[in-house]
Design an enzyme around this catalytic site. Structure first.
Site, mmCIF file in Angstrom:
data_model
loop_
_atom_site.group_PDB
_atom_site.id
_atom_site.type_symbol
_atom_site.label_atom_id
_atom_site.label_comp_id
_atom_site.label_asym_id
_atom_site.label_seq_id
_atom_site.Cartn_x
_atom_site.Cartn_y
_atom_site.Cartn_z
ATOM 1 N N GLN A 48 18.174 14.190 -22.187
ATOM 2 C CA GLN A 48 17.837 13.483 -23.430
ATOM 3 C C GLN A 48 18.766 12.310 -23.705
ATOM 4 O O GLN A 48 18.333 11.230 -24.089
ATOM 5 C CB GLN A 48 17.905 14.452 -24.615
ATOM 6 C CG GLN A 48 16.886 15.565 -24.587
ATOM 7 C CD GLN A 48 17.096 16.528 -25.752
ATOM 8 O OE1 GLN A 48 18.024 16.392 -26.533
ATOM 9 N NE2 GLN A 48 16.229 17.510 -25.852
ATOM 10 N N GLY A 50 21.113 10.033 -22.260
ATOM 11 C CA GLY A 50 21.104 8.677 -21.746
ATOM 12 C C GLY A 50 21.802 8.562 -20.417
ATOM 13 O O GLY A 50 22.103 9.554 -19.749
ATOM 14 N N GLU A 116 28.812 8.764 -26.709
ATOM 15 C CA GLU A 116 28.750 10.222 -26.707
ATOM 16 C C GLU A 116 30.159 10.781 -26.564
ATOM 17 O O GLU A 116 31.134 10.038 -26.432
ATOM 18 C CB GLU A 116 27.815 10.714 -25.591
ATOM 19 C CG GLU A 116 26.367 10.308 -25.821
ATOM 20 C CD GLU A 116 25.410 10.953 -24.844
ATOM 21 O OE1 GLU A 116 25.838 11.823 -24.071
ATOM 22 O OE2 GLU A 116 24.220 10.570 -24.847
ATOM 23 N N ASP A 223 18.751 27.110 -5.697
ATOM 24 C CA ASP A 223 18.150 27.164 -4.363
ATOM 25 C C ASP A 223 18.942 26.370 -3.329
ATOM 26 O O ASP A 223 19.248 26.864 -2.236
ATOM 27 C CB ASP A 223 16.712 26.634 -4.408
ATOM 28 C CG ASP A 223 15.739 27.606 -5.057
ATOM 29 O OD1 ASP A 223 16.162 28.719 -5.414
ATOM 30 O OD2 ASP A 223 14.560 27.248 -5.203
ATOM 31 N N HIS A 244 26.507 23.560 -22.516
ATOM 32 C CA HIS A 244 26.243 22.579 -23.568
ATOM 33 C C HIS A 244 26.498 23.258 -24.906
ATOM 34 O O HIS A 244 26.053 24.386 -25.133
ATOM 35 C CB HIS A 244 24.807 22.066 -23.501
ATOM 36 C CG HIS A 244 24.620 20.771 -24.227
ATOM 37 N ND1 HIS A 244 24.587 20.698 -25.606
ATOM 38 C CD2 HIS A 244 24.487 19.509 -23.774
ATOM 39 C CE1 HIS A 244 24.434 19.431 -25.961
ATOM 40 N NE2 HIS A 244 24.365 18.691 -24.877
ATOM 41 N N ARG A 291 32.737 18.561 -24.023
ATOM 42 C CA ARG A 291 31.808 19.673 -24.203
ATOM 43 C C ARG A 291 32.469 21.043 -24.129
ATOM 44 O O ARG A 291 32.091 21.949 -24.873
ATOM 45 C CB ARG A 291 30.701 19.583 -23.140
ATOM 46 C CG ARG A 291 29.751 18.440 -23.386
ATOM 47 C CD ARG A 291 28.728 18.321 -22.287
ATOM 48 N NE ARG A 291 27.772 17.279 -22.609
ATOM 49 C CZ ARG A 291 26.775 16.904 -21.824
ATOM 50 N NH1 ARG A 291 26.620 17.508 -20.661
ATOM 51 N NH2 ARG A 291 25.942 15.957 -22.187
ATOM 52 N N HIS A 353 24.436 24.688 -18.950
ATOM 53 C CA HIS A 353 23.803 23.374 -18.920
ATOM 54 C C HIS A 353 23.931 22.655 -17.586
ATOM 55 O O HIS A 353 22.937 22.174 -17.050
ATOM 56 C CB HIS A 353 24.417 22.510 -20.021
ATOM 57 C CG HIS A 353 23.805 21.153 -20.154
ATOM 58 N ND1 HIS A 353 22.466 20.963 -20.410
ATOM 59 C CD2 HIS A 353 24.355 19.905 -20.071
ATOM 60 C CE1 HIS A 353 22.204 19.667 -20.490
ATOM 61 N NE2 HIS A 353 23.328 19.002 -20.273
ATOM 62 N N GLU A 377 22.870 17.116 -8.785
ATOM 63 C CA GLU A 377 23.624 18.246 -9.320
ATOM 64 C C GLU A 377 23.986 19.282 -8.270
ATOM 65 O O GLU A 377 24.977 20.000 -8.420
ATOM 66 C CB GLU A 377 22.828 18.910 -10.452
ATOM 67 C CG GLU A 377 23.647 19.908 -11.251
ATOM 68 C CD GLU A 377 22.923 20.412 -12.490
ATOM 69 O OE1 GLU A 377 23.413 21.364 -13.122
ATOM 70 O OE2 GLU A 377 21.850 19.866 -12.824
ATOM 71 N N ARG A 388 32.238 17.794 -16.801
ATOM 72 C CA ARG A 388 31.501 16.539 -16.686
ATOM 73 C C ARG A 388 31.558 15.722 -17.969
ATOM 74 O O ARG A 388 31.330 16.233 -19.055
ATOM 75 C CB ARG A 388 30.037 16.848 -16.344
ATOM 76 C CG ARG A 388 29.153 15.621 -16.241
ATOM 77 C CD ARG A 388 27.752 16.022 -15.825
ATOM 78 N NE ARG A 388 27.058 16.756 -16.860
ATOM 79 C CZ ARG A 388 26.247 16.214 -17.758
ATOM 80 N NH1 ARG A 388 26.055 14.893 -17.763
ATOM 81 N NH2 ARG A 388 25.628 16.948 -18.655
#
Length: 534
Positions: A48, A50, A116, A223, A244, A291, A353, A377, A388
């Site tokens: 979401q 950016g 952010e 996976d 998150h 975070r 997250h 990722e 991160r």
């Protein structure tokens, strides 16, 4: 059997960027496969907040500093510098010019840069609160126009094809491990095919679905990590799973991400009684702390005071029109769940997250196994370290996706170019003698067991006792699942379950080995640096 120049497993921003870059040479044949029926479905779609650009008053040096600070001393300075130097240019070149993505702009027509958590400058470009969706829609649209990219949906990679592991040639045992593609399960026909590739790119995304509470879609079950691990690739930083801080905590809508950009626009975290609390945990950053700090602060408030959630207030900070314009998706989703964010605060809880570790790669996306690349990722470039920095993930996928493609193109164009082994050396998949169909109820039950173990014992707060118990229970479960796997016909769910328990064990073992708290790996029994590590 299928052959291709490059096999890309995963269709998020990293895999899509790699495919588009490779397709610039019309002589190349690229196969892009995904287990989803819609190639736009990936973790990228749900991003979401950016993607990092370079806003006014910003510089590569400032971005490097912010990345290294957020990474808690474990981020690679070289990776941070590479992203800071190349990222904004590739964003302009690939996303704005080639893919023609319309990022939000100010009233005077300039790009609108937001801020952010843990960023020192306004540098985040966004498309409302659906940046990831806008990016992947544009990239997949561009891919559809390239005739040398074959997109294959509804296919699940079972295992990487590696020599000597999968070779009929006994002399291959003396050679290094090399990747030659993957065994691929076709879900509709329930058959397994060999897909041989000169180069293979893992772009399978993350593993948030290993946890009971997560913001990730169903396919994020580890996976790629598990396949690479079985093949012998080096895995690093697996203990660093980022939670998150703010996922929606409303029955029926659990796990929906409330973007960090909400706090970036002034949103405040409050207790259910309306008391601000972040100033007591992070006086310098307050609600814009990294975070891991915010997530643990919320966890502490919930545990110590018995709250089932905390509140995120944006209604008192922005006008209703501004909220609806900036966060249309969050507004609509919360409204369907019974929360009007223009009038009331949002109930939130932390959720798994982002995976900061993964398959170790170099600056070109090359793994420790020749001819196997990892981007996005699933990879560990070293950029994120122990935690991160917000909005680096999309840019990392773009940068390393393009770089991996350019390295592969250079190697394909070299003289002599790499060649595939004879097809006769790679055995077909053998399911002879298997008569039992996989039972979805058993698979779902085992998956829920993994998710509960990971949430309670390998989650936001860890200890040696919790981690040891998790490892014991996961090892027992892995034995049961492997027996089930060896005697049962394949299904996507069975493949995912086998990968999930292996990925869970990788995380738990790394977390027990690391007895120091750092970034998003937090142990209540942490030892100090310099103490003897038994």
């Amino acid at each position: 059997m299928k052959t291709t120049d490059v096999l890309i497993i995963g269709s998020g921003i990293a895999g899509a960027a790699a495919a588009l870059e490779l397709a610039r040479n019309p002589r190349r044949h690229i196969t892009l496969l995904t287990r989803e029926t819609d190639p736009r479905e990936s973790n990228t779609r749900y991003a979401q907040g950016g993607i990092i650009g370079r806003g006014p008053g910003d510089s590569a040096d400032l971005l490097v500093r912010d990345i290294l600070e957020a990474g808690a001393g474990a981020s690679s300075p070289r990776a941070a510098r590479l992203l800071a130097d190349e990222g904004p240019r590739l964003l302009e070149e690939v996303l704005i010019r080639a893919a023609r993505i319309e990022f939000d702009r100010t009233p005077n027509g300039d790009l609108a840069y937001g801020r952010e958590a843990a960023h020192s400058r306004n540098r985040i470009l966004h498309v409302g609160d659906g940046t990831g969706r806008a990016i992947i829609d544009a990239l997949i649209s561009a891919i559809s126009e390239r005739p040398n990219i074959e997109v294959m949906t509804g296919l699940t990679a079972v295992d990487l094809i590696t020599s000597p592991h999968h070779s009929h040639n006994p002399l291959a045992a003396y050679e290094p491990i090399v990747c030659h593609g993957a065994y691929v399960f076709e879900r509709e026909r329930r058959t397994v095919h060999r897909t041989l590739a000169t180069f293979t790119i893992l772009a399978t995304g993350g593993l948030g679905r290993l946890y009971r509470n997560t913001t990730n879609p169903p396919g994020a079950r580890g996976d790629g990590l598990a396949m690479a691990h079985r093949a012998g690739a080096r895995i690093v930083n697996a203990e660093y799973v980022q939670f998150h801080p703010t996922a929606l905590a409303v029955p029926g809508a659990e796990g929906f991400l409330i973007s960090e950009a909400v706090r970036g626009e002034g949103g405040l975290l409050l207790t259910p009684e309306g008391r601000p609390f972040m100033h007591t945990y992070a006086p310098e950053w307050k609600d814009l702390a990294p975070r891991d700090i915010v997530a643990r602060a919320i966890h502490a408030e919930m545990e110590e005071r018995g709250y089932s959630y905390v509140l995120l207030d944006i209604a008192s900070r922005l006008s209703p029109d501004a909220i609806r314009a900036r966060f249309p998706n969050i507004y609509a989703t919360c409204l369907r769940a019974g929360v009007d964010i223009t009038r009331e605060p949002i109930p939130v809880v932390p959720a798994a997250h982002y995976f900061c570790g993964g398959v170790l790669t170099d600056e070109w996306g090359r793994s420790s196994i020749p001819n196997l690349y990892a981007v996005g990722e699933v990879a560990c470039t070293g950029l994120h370290g122990a935690n991160r920095l917000a909005s680096t993930s999309l840019l990392e996928g773009l940068v390393w996706g393009v770089r991996a493609a350019r390295d592969i193109e250079a190697r394909l164009s070299a003289d002599p170019a790499p060649i595939l082994p004879p097809a006769a050396d790679i055995p077909p998949w053998d399911e002879s003698g298997l008569t039992e169909d996989s039972d979805p109820a058993l698979i779902q039950g085992d998956m829920q067991t993994i998710q509960n173990i990971m949430w309670h014992y390998v989650g936001l707060i860890r200890s040696g006792d919790r981690l040891s118990r998790a490892i014991r229970e996961l090892r027992h479960l892995q034995n049961e699942i492997e027996t089930f796997y060896r005697t049962t016909k394949l299904s996507d769910g069975l493949i995912g379950l086998r990968n999930a328990v292996e990925a869970a064990l990788i995380i738990a073992q790394a977390a027990r080995h690391n007895r120091q708290s750092r970034g998003c790996h937090y142990r209540v029994d942490a030892v100090e640096v310099g103490e003897r590590l038994l």
